[in-house]
Design an enzyme around this catalytic site. Structure first.
Site, PDB file in Angstrom:
ATOM      1  N   CYS A  15      29.049  27.400  60.730  1.00 40.78           N
ATOM      2  CA  CYS A  15      28.159  27.225  61.975  1.00 40.78           C
ATOM      3  C   CYS A  15      27.402  28.200  62.300  1.00 40.78           C
ATOM      4  CB  CYS A  15      29.130  26.747  63.087  1.00 40.78           C
ATOM      5  SG  CYS A  15      30.343  25.466  63.005  1.00 40.78           S
ATOM      6  N   CYS A 250      34.772  39.018  57.979  1.00 40.51           N
ATOM      7  CA  CYS A 250      34.528  38.273  56.704  1.00 40.51           C
ATOM      8  C   CYS A 250      33.777  39.114  55.821  1.00 40.51           C
ATOM      9  CB  CYS A 250      33.977  36.867  57.044  1.00 40.51           C
ATOM     10  SG  CYS A 250      33.644  35.870  55.723  1.00 40.51           S
ATOM     11  N   CYS A 453      40.045  35.445  50.258  1.00 43.72           N
ATOM     12  CA  CYS A 453      39.556  34.416  49.321  1.00 43.72           C
ATOM     13  C   CYS A 453      39.239  35.385  47.997  1.00 43.72           C
ATOM     14  CB  CYS A 453      38.236  34.018  49.706  1.00 43.72           C
ATOM     15  SG  CYS A 453      36.756  35.285  49.956  1.00 43.72           S
TER      16      CYS A 453
END
Length: 496
Positions: A15, A250, A453
């Protein structure tokens, strides 16, 4: 996602959020322009809520901002407005059912959320409050805040402090109660949020580029765990009390998600990507004769490709073009559909690559769907060789903090060696940038990034049994000669 993104191989950002507070005016128009600047963060739906004091009036629609909000009819003047663009990563995939901002009344509250909560059904108070029907973690969060205000008599700031410390996961929030505007970052700072000014108007946005796009000046970025309140009495800042929460911004915001003209933690996204490309050239060169040309996968890898070519002394050519929009390839629900979607939106240039060796630079690789097609297209256009160079490490673990990567078994590098990858992608060689080099390119405190990740080390607890260990997660990853290596965990992802 915007029409310039090669989507099928990419992690999908959840988003973008935006907000405006100032003297009563048509703030919805400003928010709409900010959402256009954040369109790359979500194309599934868009919405705006305007506060008039004692009420909130909202409009939502499916698709891009121009499709969802072609005009602002029905939105009143008011001192505050909140906006959102969305790509669903949790809850319903129905675009309108999950559209934000979430708007509830008695008392009025609008919430725009970037991120994902981990196990939201276990949130403190969720079993003791009549939450009604909810489709997303964002609506659950809004109902918890509303319950704290209505049942406990708390003001909005107090409700945020009462509810948020008990939640796990990622949230960058823009909130309004109809009177004031609030910005919040979770204690780990997973997702970015910046504050700016335009005259006597205050602005909040997921990225600094959205603030400058409307003629605003960036004041600063919110700190992890910060609650910023903006209203007639000015601004006030407070911190959520979450002991031992470590900053975990992130890392993929630098790699792919954020616009190249944005700044994160005061550092240029463009410069980070250019440095990553330079580092990739140092550690994964393509030697031999004739000297190759460099081709970027449009559009987000162009900066990394420029860095690679500059360091290697090679020429960048426009070997791939985006002649039209062609839709978003990652939305196609099967591989064959994605394959055709890529061919509709991407065109090779034979005059640029025929008879040449090609270094194909991309910023990331997740499923490989697009890359297989791209490599074949370049060969069909006459390329003698195709050497894939990726300006980030292999993506091997799923994200629980607002990035949709698909199912764990879809992560190509989690189950294939580098040699197998090259064969699967129809490339002569494949090499990735090492994590150390990427962290160096991004800059700042290396311990302040989330790299889950890439490493399987999660900053928070993760859903039990959410994923298997990657098949290729044991030991260092084989790469082309001179390429960096990455070590992933051989067991299930762990919380640090």
């Amino acid at each position: 996602m915007n029409g310039d993104r090669m989507d099928a191989d990419k992690p999908r950002e959840a988003c973008g959020v935006a907000g405006v507070w100032g003297p009563a005016g048509h703030h919805a128009a400003v928010v709409r322009e900010m959402l256009v600047a954040l369109q790359h963060r979500g194309q599934e739906s868009a919405g705006i809520a305007v506060g008039t004091g004692d009420a909130l009036v909202a409009r939502h629609g499916a698709g891009t901002v121009s499709e969802a909000l072609p005009d602002l009819e029905g939105l009143p003047l008011g001192p505050v407005a909140v906006g959102h663009v969305r790509y669903a990563t949790h809850g319903t995939r129905d675009a309108l059912a999950g559209a934000q901002p979430v708007v509830l009344d008695r008392p009025p509250l609008a919430l725009a959320h970037n991120g994902t909560l981990v196990d939201p059904h276990t949130a403190p108070g969720a079993d003791a409050v009549d939450l009604g029907e909810w489709f997303t973690d964002s609506e659950l969060l809004t109902r918890l805040l509303l319950a704290a205000r209505a049942q406990k008599g708390l003001d909005t700031v107090a409700a945020l402090h009462a509810v948020l410390p008990g939640l796990k996961g990622a949230y960058a929030l823009v909130v309004s109660d109809g009177h004031r505007l609030y910005g919040v970052r979770d204690p780990h700072g997973f997702r970015p949020l910046a504050v700016g000014r335009r005259g006597d108007t205050w602005l909040l946005a997921s990225e600094t580029a959205a603030i400058t796009a409307v003629g605003g000046d960036v004041v600063r970025e919110l700190e992890p765990g910060e609650v910023l309140s903006i209203g007639p009495q000015g601004t006030a800042s407070s911190r959520l009390e979450v002991p031992d929460a470590k900053t975990a911004a992130c890392l993929f915001e630098y790699v792919y998600f954020a616009r190249a003209d944005s700044h994160l933690s005061g550092r240029s996204v463009y410069q980070a990507r250019f440095r990553a490309g330079q580092a990739l050239a140092d550690h994964a060169p393509v030697d031999g004769s004739p000297r190759p040309v460099v081709v970027a996968t449009p559009e987000t890898a162009r900066v990394a490709a420029d860095g690679y070519a500059e360091r290697a002394g090679l020429t960048v050519v426009q070997g791939l073009l985006r002649p039209g929009q062609g839709g978003r390839s990652f939305i196609a629900r099967d591989q064959e559909a994605r394959h055709h979607a890529v061919r509709r939106k991407l065109s090779p240039v034979p005059a640029a690559v025929a008879g040449r060796r090609v270094v194909l630079v991309d910023d990331s690789l997740v499923r490989g769907t697009t890359m297989r097609t791209v490599a074949r297209m370049l060969r069909d256009a006459g390329a003698l060789e195709v050497h894939l160079r990726v300006a980030s490490p292999p993506y091997r673990w799923p994200c629980f903090y607002g990035i949709d990567t698909g199912r764990p078994e879809e992560l190509l590098a989690a189950r294939l060696s580098m040699t197998e990858l090259a064969g699967q992608l129809d490339c002569d060689s494949v090499a990735f940038l090492s994590l150390d080099r990427l962290l160096e390119a991004a800059g700042g405190d290396r311990s302040g990034y989330c790299t889950a990740c890439l490493t399987g080390r999660y900053p928070t607890a993760t859903p039990a049994g959410a994923f298997p260990a990657p098949a290729c997660a044991t030991g260092p990853v084989a790469a082309a000669p001179g390429a960096g290596t990455t070590t992933a965990l051989a067991s299930q992802g762990t919380a640090e």
